[in-house]
Write an enzyme that holds these catalytic residues in place. Sequence first.
Site, PDB file in Angstrom:
ATOM      1  CB  SER A   1     -14.347  10.717  16.020  1.00  0.00           C
ATOM      2  OG  SER A   1     -13.597  11.198  14.968  1.00  0.00           O
TER       3      SER A   1
ATOM      4  CG  ASN B   1      -5.258  14.491  14.459  1.00  0.00           C
ATOM      5  OD1 ASN B   1      -5.710  15.314  13.673  1.00  0.00           O
ATOM      6  ND2 ASN B   1      -5.581  14.485  15.749  1.00  0.00           N
TER       7      ASN B   1
ATOM      8  CB  THR C   1     -10.812  11.453  22.355  1.00  0.00           C
ATOM      9  OG1 THR C   1      -9.490  11.037  22.004  1.00  0.00           O
ATOM     10  CG2 THR C   1     -11.085  12.840  21.832  1.00  0.00           C
TER      11      THR C   1
HETATM   12  C1  G16 Z   1     -10.731  14.669  18.185  1.00  0.00           C
HETATM   13  C2  G16 Z   1     -10.537  16.162  18.060  1.00  0.00           C
HETATM   14  C3  G16 Z   1      -9.159  16.465  17.537  1.00  0.00           C
HETATM   15  C4  G16 Z   1      -8.105  15.804  18.406  1.00  0.00           C
HETATM   16  C5  G16 Z   1      -8.411  14.311  18.572  1.00  0.00           C
HETATM   17  C6  G16 Z   1      -7.504  13.652  19.577  1.00  0.00           C
HETATM   18  O1  G16 Z   1     -10.642  14.061  16.933  1.00  0.00           O
HETATM   19  O2  G16 Z   1     -11.533  16.676  17.211  1.00  0.00           O
HETATM   20  O3  G16 Z   1      -8.992  17.855  17.510  1.00  0.00           O
HETATM   21  O4  G16 Z   1      -6.841  15.950  17.871  1.00  0.00           O
HETATM   22  O5  G16 Z   1      -9.727  14.135  19.029  1.00  0.00           O
HETATM   23  O6  G16 Z   1      -7.665  14.287  20.814  1.00  0.00           O
HETATM   24  P1  G16 Z   1      -6.954  13.771  22.123  1.00  0.00           P
HETATM   25  O7  G16 Z   1      -5.499  13.734  21.806  1.00  0.00           O
HETATM   26  O8  G16 Z   1      -7.319  14.783  23.163  1.00  0.00           O
HETATM   27  O9  G16 Z   1      -7.478  12.393  22.387  1.00  0.00           O
HETATM   28  P2  G16 Z   1     -11.689  12.956  16.469  1.00  0.00           P
HETATM   29  O10 G16 Z   1     -11.367  12.717  15.052  1.00  0.00           O
HETATM   30  O11 G16 Z   1     -11.483  11.771  17.353  1.00  0.00           O
HETATM   31  O12 G16 Z   1     -13.013  13.628  16.703  1.00  0.00           O
END
Ligand code: G16
Length: 542
Positions: free
Chosen positions: A65, A372, A502
């Site tokens: 992503s 976001n 992530t």
């Molecule tokens: C993913 C999730 C989102 C989340 C984002 C950041 O987005 O689907 O719900 O807000 O990661 O997550 P974190 O703050 O835990 O790193 P994407 O667009 O990267 O798939």
Amino acid sequence: MEPNYFRDVANAKYSKKHDEHIEYGTAGFRTKSNILNHVLYRMGLLAVLRSKAKKGAIGLMITASHNLEPDNGIKLVDPAGEMLEVSWETIATNLANVPDSELASMLIEISTKENIDLSVPATVIIGRDTRISSPILLNAALVGIKTLHGEVTDLGLVTTPQLHYIVVCTNTKGSYGDPTLQGYYLKLTAVFKSIRGNTINNGNYTSTLMLDAANGVGAIAVKELQRHLEGMLDIKLFNDGCGDLNYMCGADFVKVQQALPLNVPSERNVRCVSIDGDADRVVYFYIDKNDKFCLLDGDRIATLVASYFKELLETSGLVLQLGLVQTAYANGGSTDYISNVLKVPVACVQTGVKHLHKKALEFDIGIYFEANGHGTVIFKDTAKEIIKNYTKNKTHSATKKEAATKLRDVIDLINETVGDALSDMLLVETILHAKGWNIIEWQKSYNDLPNKQLKVRVKDRNVITTTNAERYCLTPVGLQNKIDEIVSKYPRGRSFVRPSGTEDIVRVYAECENSSDVDKLAIEVASLVYELADGVGPQPNL
Ligand code: G16
């Protein structure tokens, strides 16, 4: 249980070649692509079991992503098009980390515990983004699926929401839509065109916009969308795949840096859109008459949609419960506006669309958006039925029926399975068109508090634990008290910290009344995290 079913799962090519523990995080497994081969293979195996357990097709998306090109990842999609059930995330993590010698026995254990009938056929629908590492990882997943004799539908290059859409369409035998990419484009664009009618521009709304596709798979989808829109939306496409993925462009960059993405020209008052690497997030922005960058993020989209739906419900006289779900990242300005001006109930849950989606299901019409830009709207089946019947009822006035009909039609514009940048964009465009608004009018609805996000590198981000929808930090002990002390110095100050699910970082969010203070507040909190959670690398800075 067929005793030999798991006989062939040992595969030297996809053996576990490192000891790094890897977790099913906010949106699946996500890390450096070169350590993911065995994980993809094992998730291929698991997807087959999940399909048998649910007696339906399962989705498997290969993407990281918003992350940069060297990363990759995988997420599983359940039969109704929603994210994998949380209890199976633990199963996925355990399977990804088990030694090769215990792989077969763990698969047997999962099948027994979950009471899986292994004679049930399994189907896995698979898609990938444009990363260089994706084809190799695809092969690993395919080998896993085929080892357990699963059927595969390989969609090739697709956006994450397209995969979710095709999964639900397949499992509902087409009642949600035709389970093809063509079906996806036709469904979204047919209703967009019919709602818009012959008036391409309306009031201060014009159909021109600039779109930054983050050099990701979304660029392919946008080109196809344009073909279907037949000029009803004049999209000028930037970062269409020639440059580096998500590098200084895309929805995450624009949201976090609050800056113009690379290659998008600085033209005053022109409506601009950024999507992320797999097109599940969208944010809007523009450069104002004083050359200032102005962001309209997920909170803005949520409030725009909520105000439109509220208006349609009031005009039609339909009595349905509308609610909005946000996370701690939601700007205080937006939450005040939703509660005090729109008077729509608002809930706060932890980060991750899976949590927002679940909460939104409690409302007849649940709108959920992360700041976001990740979000969508979901409707209870009963609510859809009520709206449909209302439009057919001859006793209602023309005005009431017209509002109910708009509500009925707009449902088809929405990808209810998950946040979908393209569907969300078409929804925003439809609402702005209906209101006759340009982007400046949209922005005037309320004022955001100045805010800042920083990333802090630490030795082990899991030393940070939180509670209360991530707004309160439990460990390291003492960190929250110190954050509270800092925040109390700033009028309307708020700040929280949480480990990313992530990226290998801790995220710091800060907001307060004065823009001159917000950087200072963010740096103070980030420095505290660096100090108390074993920061590594350079000290936090802007
Ligand atoms: C993913 C999730 C989102 C989340 C984002 C950041 O987005 O689907 O719900 O807000 O990661 O997550 P974190 O703050 O835990 O790193 P994407 O667009 O990267 O798939």
